[in-house]
Enzyme design. Structure first.
Site, PDB file in Angstrom:
ATOM      1  N   GLU A   1       0.628  -1.500   0.397  1.00  0.00           N
ATOM      2  CA  GLU A   1       0.067  -0.188  -0.305  1.00  0.00           C
ATOM      3  C   GLU A   1       0.611   1.578  -0.025  1.00  0.00           C
ATOM      4  OE1 GLU A   1      -3.959  -0.153   2.359  1.00  0.00           O
ATOM      5  OE2 GLU A   1      -2.778  -1.463   3.776  1.00  0.00           O
TER       6      GLU A   1
ATOM      7  N   SER B   1      -6.016  -2.177   1.253  1.00  0.00           N
ATOM      8  CA  SER B   1      -6.420  -1.597  -0.213  1.00  0.00           C
ATOM      9  C   SER B   1      -6.985  -3.232  -1.309  1.00  0.00           C
ATOM     10  CB  SER B   1      -5.152  -1.075  -1.022  1.00  0.00           C
ATOM     11  OG  SER B   1      -4.119   0.461  -0.160  1.00  0.00           O
TER      12      SER B   1
ATOM     13  N   GLU C   1     -14.887  -4.708   7.969  1.00  0.00           N
ATOM     14  CA  GLU C   1     -13.510  -4.375   8.485  1.00  0.00           C
ATOM     15  C   GLU C   1     -13.362  -2.969   8.504  1.00  0.00           C
ATOM     16  OE1 GLU C   1     -10.589  -5.128   5.169  1.00  0.00           O
ATOM     17  OE2 GLU C   1     -11.150  -3.353   3.968  1.00  0.00           O
TER      18      GLU C   1
ATOM     19  N   ASN D   1     -10.383  -0.367   9.533  1.00  0.00           N
ATOM     20  CA  ASN D   1      -9.338   0.478   9.099  1.00  0.00           C
ATOM     21  C   ASN D   1      -9.489   1.795   9.427  1.00  0.00           C
ATOM     22  OD1 ASN D   1      -8.917  -0.754   6.344  1.00  0.00           O
ATOM     23  ND2 ASN D   1     -10.942  -0.062   5.683  1.00  0.00           N
TER      24      ASN D   1
ATOM     25  N   SER E   1     -10.380   9.353  -1.840  1.00  0.00           N
ATOM     26  CA  SER E   1     -10.627   8.719  -0.757  1.00  0.00           C
ATOM     27  C   SER E   1     -11.777   8.913  -0.524  1.00  0.00           C
ATOM     28  CB  SER E   1      -9.497   8.572   0.409  1.00  0.00           C
ATOM     29  OG  SER E   1      -8.283   8.361  -0.141  1.00  0.00           O
TER      30      SER E   1
END
EC number: 6.3.2.4
Length: 322
Positions: free
Chosen positions: A14, A164, A286, A288, A297
């Site tokens: 990443e 990612s 998940e 992050n 983003s």
């Protein structure tokens, strides 16, 4: 003026995205309050990189650098490293030992959330649902029939500790499993294999904004590819719709679950949780803790929808860290 080290790069696949995130932070910082320093963290070197792209080594003993005989120390570290060592707790623990404030969560929360298996296991007793899953460690026997009987087909094979969408495969037949497992093992020595959830994918940003846990406007993800993979995330192969096209009731429900997870884990800084909504029930994939901060983003998109500029978002993170 505070000296802010923006750490970027990292040791994982990443690193390229992290460099973009870090540069966005650098360009967006409030120049009336902060001196920004771009610090590249790679296995082979830790360096401060100035605007002329000259590199100055970082002294790991106290995380300082020396430029023209002047020693520069940092008042705060803005963490923009996706993956190891920025998102898995290693840098957090290092800065804690050096007593340098940083914008991310603590080292324990970073390590826990970076491990998808452990995160979902910790949240399960609180009623936070997740997909049926099967775990593998490198070197273990691969029982493809056993995997299929537990999680069904199609299923997702993922590295347990990578971001990612690197190393993720959607598997449609039992014969494809060994290949997908090999791909995932290139990123991590632990694998999580999950049942396919057919529903609406949403991403929920939760941050501490001005001292209050705040759920940002939710993003719906519609991938042109088979799932929200690397191309969909970064190469424009997806539609990201903020706010998500879900009912007000579902917006409240999934937002409340993401906020609860943030509070249960005693999170700080940024978080972005992914969910798939199936038959009115959100299932968590998940969380992050160093989400992408590029202009494309999701967290910057969500902050903009909430009327928070990048400069305000980053100022808030720095001020709350100290």
């Amino acid at each position: 003026m505070k000296n802010i080290a923006i750490i970027m790069g990292g040791y994982s696949s990443e690193y390229k995205i992290s460099l973009i995130s870090g540069n966005v932070v650098y360009q967006s910082l409030d120049k009336t309050k902060y001196n920004g320093f771009r610090v590249h963290i790679f296995k082979e070197k830790w360096v401060y990189v100035d605007d002329a792209e000259t590199e100055f080594p970082i002294d790991k003993n106290d995380f300082s650098t020396t430029v023209d005989g002047n020693k520069i120390k940092f008042d705060c570290v803005f963490n923009a490293i996706h993956g190891t060592p920025g998102e898995d707790g290693l840098m957090q623990a290092y800065f804690e030992l050096l007593e340098i404030p940083h914008t991310s969560c603590d080292y324990y929360q970073a390590a826990l959330t970076f491990n998808k298996r452990d995160l979902l296991s910790v949240l399960k007793p609180y009623g936070i649902k997740s997909a049926i899953s099967y775990y593998l460690n490198k070197g273990e026997h691969i029982d493809t029939a056993g995997i299929v009987s537990k999680v069904g087909l199609p299923c997702f094979v993922k590295p347990n500790k990578a971001g990612s969408s690197f190393g993720i495969s959607k598997v449609k037949t039992e014969a494809e499993l060994p290949i997908a497992i090999e791909v995932a093992y290139k990123e991590d020595n632990e694998i999580i294999i999950e049942s396919f959830l057919d529903g609406t994918e949403v991403s929920v940003g939760v941050i501490n904004y001005q001292g209050k846990t705040t759920v940002l406007p939710i993003t719906e993800i519609v991938s042109e590819n088979d799932f929200f993979d690397y191309e969909a995330k970064y190469l424009g192969k997806s539609q990201e719709i903020t706010p998500a096209r879900i009912s007000d009731e579902m917006t409240q429900k999934v937002g409340a679950i993401a906020k609860r997870a943030y509070e249960i884990l005693q999170m700080e800084g940024f978080s972005r949780s992914e969910f798939i909504i199936v038959n009115g029930e959100p299932f968590m994939l998940e969380m992050n803790t160093i989400p992408g901060l590029t202009t494309e983003s999701l967290i910057p998109q969500q902050a903009a929808a909430a009327g928070i500029s990048l400069q305000d978002l980053f100022t808030n993170a720095i001020e709350l860290s100290s």
